[in-house]
Design a protein around this motif. Structure first.
Motif, short mmCIF file in Angstrom:
data_model
loop_
_atom_site.label_atom_id
_atom_site.label_comp_id
_atom_site.label_asym_id
_atom_site.label_seq_id
_atom_site.Cartn_x
_atom_site.Cartn_y
_atom_site.Cartn_z
N TYR A 45 -1.00 -26.31 17.48
CA TYR A 45 -1.96 -26.73 18.76
C TYR A 45 -3.27 -25.55 18.14
N ALA A 46 -4.78 -26.52 18.77
CA ALA A 46 -5.93 -25.81 18.51
C ALA A 46 -7.00 -26.13 19.39
N PHE A 47 -7.37 -25.39 20.15
CA PHE A 47 -8.34 -25.51 21.57
C PHE A 47 -10.05 -24.53 21.46
N ASP A 48 -10.56 -25.23 22.63
CA ASP A 48 -11.83 -24.81 22.05
C ASP A 48 -12.55 -23.63 22.44
N ALA A 51 -9.89 -20.45 20.31
CA ALA A 51 -8.23 -20.11 20.88
C ALA A 51 -6.65 -21.26 20.60
N THR A 52 -5.41 -20.30 20.00
CA THR A 52 -4.46 -21.10 18.81
C THR A 52 -3.04 -20.75 19.77
N ALA A 53 -2.23 -21.91 19.50
CA ALA A 53 -0.81 -21.78 20.14
C ALA A 53 -0.02 -22.31 19.12
N ARG A 87 3.03 -19.15 20.59
CA ARG A 87 3.20 -17.97 20.29
C ARG A 87 1.39 -17.93 20.27
N ALA A 88 0.51 -16.98 21.09
CA ALA A 88 -0.26 -18.00 21.47
C ALA A 88 -1.51 -16.98 20.39
N GLY A 89 -2.58 -17.01 19.89
CA GLY A 89 -3.85 -16.36 19.63
C GLY A 89 -5.30 -16.31 20.76
N VAL A 90 -5.64 -15.49 21.39
CA VAL A 90 -6.97 -15.62 22.22
C VAL A 90 -8.36 -15.17 21.70
N ALA A 91 -9.04 -15.64 21.79
CA ALA A 91 -10.45 -15.77 21.40
C ALA A 91 -11.66 -14.92 22.60
N PRO A 92 -12.42 -13.94 22.14
CA PRO A 92 -12.87 -13.50 22.79
C PRO A 92 -14.18 -13.97 23.26
N GLY A 93 -15.00 -14.25 24.73
CA GLY A 93 -15.41 -15.20 25.14
C GLY A 93 -16.74 -15.33 25.23
N ALA A 94 -17.08 -15.26 26.63
CA ALA A 94 -18.86 -14.85 26.93
C ALA A 94 -18.75 -13.48 26.62
N GLY A 95 -20.12 -12.73 25.62
CA GLY A 95 -19.89 -11.38 26.28
C GLY A 95 -19.34 -10.76 25.82
N ILE A 153 -10.25 -16.86 25.90
CA ILE A 153 -10.24 -18.19 25.92
C ILE A 153 -9.20 -18.48 25.16
N TYR A 154 -7.79 -19.15 26.39
CA TYR A 154 -6.88 -18.80 26.55
C TYR A 154 -5.90 -20.20 25.76
N PRO A 155 -5.17 -20.20 25.68
CA PRO A 155 -4.77 -21.76 25.00
C PRO A 155 -4.65 -22.54 26.23
N TRP A 156 -5.00 -23.91 26.51
CA TRP A 156 -4.19 -24.52 28.01
C TRP A 156 -5.29 -23.78 29.06
N TYR A 157 -5.24 -22.78 28.90
CA TYR A 157 -6.00 -22.09 30.51
C TYR A 157 -8.11 -22.38 30.03
N GLY A 158 -8.25 -22.14 29.13
CA GLY A 158 -9.92 -22.66 28.57
C GLY A 158 -10.49 -21.15 28.99
N GLN A 159 -11.79 -20.41 29.26
CA GLN A 159 -11.87 -19.15 29.00
C GLN A 159 -11.73 -18.82 31.19
N VAL A 160 -11.40 -17.57 30.76
CA VAL A 160 -11.06 -17.04 32.08
C VAL A 160 -11.20 -15.12 32.06
#
Length: 223
Positions: A45-48, A51-53, A87-95, A153-160
């Motif tokens: 899966y790919a996310f905005d 982030a990936t899973a 397995r998740a790939g968590v991407a850095p968010g704003a700032g 930016i987490y898969p499924w949850y978006g930016q947290v």
């Protein structure tokens, strides 16, 4: 040994032939109850936001009740529970200037849905098509906390934003569809269904469809 193997191979065919030989009981205006076991296929899966899973596959169980309106059409409802490893790939968010990080976890789903089934033949053994729609409660647990107190930016949850991974349960719409084979067992022992299909979960945060292939076996009774 060869005779034993031949007997084991012949058993399913014998059961089907016996079911076809008996007088076909009308399916219309009867109720069905079944317990269903399923295996979930793997999927990426790919996310905005990057982030990936990776769904590594899992399993589930469900209980279903249905009403056959006639020999061809039935409607019903079911409750289903399933789980899979990911397995998740968590991407850095704003700032957040840190690098992305990898994590693993388990996802559990509890779904409540309505479904409809179309039996192509009014016989004890018949192919069928089915589809369903409902609400799913999705809970993904990541094994690792973020390396910094920042926005991720987490898969499924978006930016947290925060020092810990999100733990809240998500409520989403889900859809199912499949094709299979139904056969009534002899001597009023119930019925068996084998089904191949899929389930899709609506995530506005996803940039690719979130779903998976399901292989399912249903064991039930008609009353």
């Amino acid at each position: 040994m060869s005779r034993l193997l031949a007997a084991l191979v012949a058993l399913p065919a014998l059961a089907v032939s016996q079911a076809q030989a008996q007088d076909p009981a009308p399916r219309g205006r009867t109720n069905e109850f079944s317990m269903n076991l399923q295996v979930i296929g793997s999927k990426d899966y790919a996310f905005d936001g990057g982030a990936t899973a990776r769904n590594d596959g899992g399993a589930g169980v469900s209980l279903s009740i249905a009403r056959a309106l006639n020999d061809h059409f039935a409607i019903g409802a079911e409750v289903a529970w399933s789980a899979f490893n990911f397995r998740a790939g968590v991407a850095p968010g704003a700032g957040n200037g840190a690098a992305r990080f990898e994590s693993e976890g388990d996802a559990e789903n509890l779904a409540l849905r309505l479904h409809a089934t179309w039996y192509l033949l009014s016989r004890p053994t018949t192919p069928f098509l089915t589809a369903g729609v409902g609400v799913i409660f999705f809970d993904a647990e990541l094994d690792e906390s973020p390396p910094a107190n920042a926005c991720w930016i987490y898969p499924w949850y978006g930016q947290v934003c925060g020092p810990t991974t999100p733990e809240n349960t998500l409520t989403r719409l889900s859809y199912t569809a499949g094709v299979g084979l139904h056969t009534d067992l002899p001597h009023d022992w119930g019925f068996l269904r084998l089904l191949v299909g899929g389930e899709w979960i609506h995530f506005s945060e996803a940039s690719s469809p979130v779903g998976y292939v399901q292989v399912r076996a249903d064991f039930g009774v008609r009353f």
